[in-house]
Design an enzyme around this catalytic site. Structure first.
Site, short mmCIF file in Angstrom:
data_model
loop_
_atom_site.label_atom_id
_atom_site.label_comp_id
_atom_site.label_asym_id
_atom_site.label_seq_id
_atom_site.Cartn_x
_atom_site.Cartn_y
_atom_site.Cartn_z
CE1 TYR A 47 -4.04 -2.49 0.52
CE2 TYR A 47 -4.71 -1.02 1.20
CZ TYR A 47 -4.71 -2.33 0.24
OH TYR A 47 -5.77 -2.43 0.81
CG ASP B 187 -13.81 -7.18 2.29
OD1 ASP B 187 -13.32 -6.64 3.12
OD2 ASP B 187 -14.56 -6.78 1.32
CE LYS C 31 2.38 -17.17 -3.65
NZ LYS C 31 1.12 -18.54 -3.46
CG ASP D 203 -1.99 -19.85 -2.49
OD1 ASP D 203 -1.20 -19.99 -1.24
OD2 ASP D 203 -1.63 -20.41 -3.02
CG ASP E 197 -7.81 -4.97 1.61
OD1 ASP E 197 -8.63 -4.56 1.95
OD2 ASP E 197 -8.00 -4.21 0.16
C1 IPM Z 1 -10.33 -1.21 4.46
C2 IPM Z 1 -10.54 -0.32 2.79
C3 IPM Z 1 -10.02 -0.17 2.26
C4 IPM Z 1 -8.24 -0.05 2.33
C5 IPM Z 1 -9.94 1.04 1.19
C6 IPM Z 1 -11.15 1.43 1.05
C7 IPM Z 1 -8.81 1.85 0.32
O1 IPM Z 1 -10.41 -1.76 1.67
O2 IPM Z 1 -10.21 -0.90 4.56
O3 IPM Z 1 -10.61 -2.12 4.09
O4 IPM Z 1 -8.62 -1.00 1.08
O5 IPM Z 1 -7.53 -0.93 3.15
MN MN Z 2 -11.00 -3.42 2.86
#
Ligand code: IPM
Ligand code: MN
Length: 359
Positions: free
Chosen positions: A142, A252, A192, A224, A248
């Protein structure tokens, strides 16, 4: 009376709606538990582009630095997708993270029993899930340099750099091990290392840190495989330790175990200074302004804030229990609807039901 200063960043999309509910609920909780919260709302993200021309104005940074905690709702608006990178709302978020040195992102994923049916996985697989993703937040790909785009004779080339120093890996690993100590004594480090040099260092440093924590079991998974394990057998995990990009993505996936990303809180912390507490979900522009948003992730983020930043553990637990009760009674925002025995409510009604419980 104890008094805390919060910078409130409502941001974009559903941000202002869920912020309104959270503000009201925190007022009630603080009154009940005998402390005071002073709120200051500041522009951030797309709304700051509209008011100040940039996503993270200096006045917002100064206010954040001068507060005991920052409570952020969500940012992002398709309206700004065409802007150059440095002006986009997401860049504001990355700047907030790096300006406050928030290297430790804590994302707990705990199944709420009344919601097991809302998960897209079978109930049996998710019912015992209780894990935390510890994501490094201020380095990795990032922020790595060099990065950019260059035009060459053969066409354009774009690149980013995934980088970690030993020091950066050690300090986030320490956070994960300390957390595991208070939980179920397990750390799974995700990398990884079969392909990436940066992951090789990650693994070596993690093993070195683990020497200090003899009671904690350290395992390693390639990213993975970890993604697969999260949907195959998620209850194997206690603390997942990983870098910025992998964290990240995995957070999710982990979020969906709970039925909705609208349920997941997070804390972004540093060693000395205010933390930022924010839901894992985004600004959901498709449902913005329609009173459909789920305010629970932001409410649970404020419970994390009460606990971690203010040490108001009782108040935090009280708020978490009240949320559980409402869900057990069958009230759901649209993202959580699974069958007819539940009753659908909007964002503001969810807030009102909760307010009744807290009076
Ligand atoms: C998160 C979000 C952010 C990230 C984006 C909005 C920049 O997806 O906080 O997980 O990728 O960190
Ligand atoms: Mn995110």
């Amino acid at each position: 009376m104890k008094s805390y200063k919060i910078t409130l960043l409502p941001g974009d999309g559903i941000g202002p709606e869920i912020t309104k509910v959270t503000h009201k609920i925190l007022d009630l909780v603080s009154r009940k538990f005998g402390f005071e919260i002073k709120f200051k709302e500041m522009p951030f993200g797309g709304s700051a582009i509209a008011s100040d021309g940039i996503p993270f104005p200096d006045r917002t940074l100064q206010e954040c630095k001068n507060s005991d905690a920052v409570l952020l709702a969500a940012i992002g608006d398709p309206k700004y997708d065409e802007l150059p990178r440095e002006k986009r709302p997401e860049t504001g978020l990355l700047n907030l993270r790096s300006s406050l040195n928030l290297f430790a992102n804590i994302r707990p994923v705990k199944i709420i029993p009344s919601l097991t049916k809302a998960s897209s996985l079978k109930e049996d697989f998710v019912k015992d899930v209780d894990l935390v993703v510890v994501r490094e937040l201020t380095s990795g790909i990032y922020f790595g340099e060099p990065k950019g785009r260059i035009k060459t004779e053969k066409g354009e080339r774009a690149f980013n750099t995934m980088t970690y120093t030993s020091k950066e890996i050690k300090r986030i690993a320490e956070i994960a091990f300390k957390l595991a100590k208070q939980r179920n004594q397990k750390v799974c480090s995700v990398d990884k290392a079969n392909v990436l040099d940066v992951s090789q260092l990650w693994r070596e440093e993690t093993i070195l840190v683990s020497d200090k924590y003899k009671d904690i079991e350290l395992t390693h998974q390639y990213v993975d495989n970890a993604a697969m394990q999260l949907v195959r057998n998620p209850s194997q995990f206690d603390v997942i330790l990983t870098g910025n990009l992998f964290g990240d993505i995995l957070s999710d996936i982990a979020a969906m175990l709970t039925g909705s990303i609208g349920m997941l809180p997070s804390a972004s912390l540093t060693t000395n200074g205010p933390g930022v507490f924010e839901p894992v979900h985004g600004s959901a522009p498709d449902i913005a302004g329609k009173d459909k948003a789920n305010p629970i992730a932001m409410l649970l983020s404020s419970a994390m804030m009460l606990k971690i930043a203010f040490n108001e553990t009782q108040a935090a637990t009280y708020l978490e229990n009240a949320i559980n009760e409402i869900l057990t009674e069958g009230y759901r925002t649209s993202d959580l609807m699974s069958n007819q025995t539940t009753q659908q409510v909007g964002c503001s009604q969810m807030g009102e039901l909760l307010a009744e419980k807290l009076k």
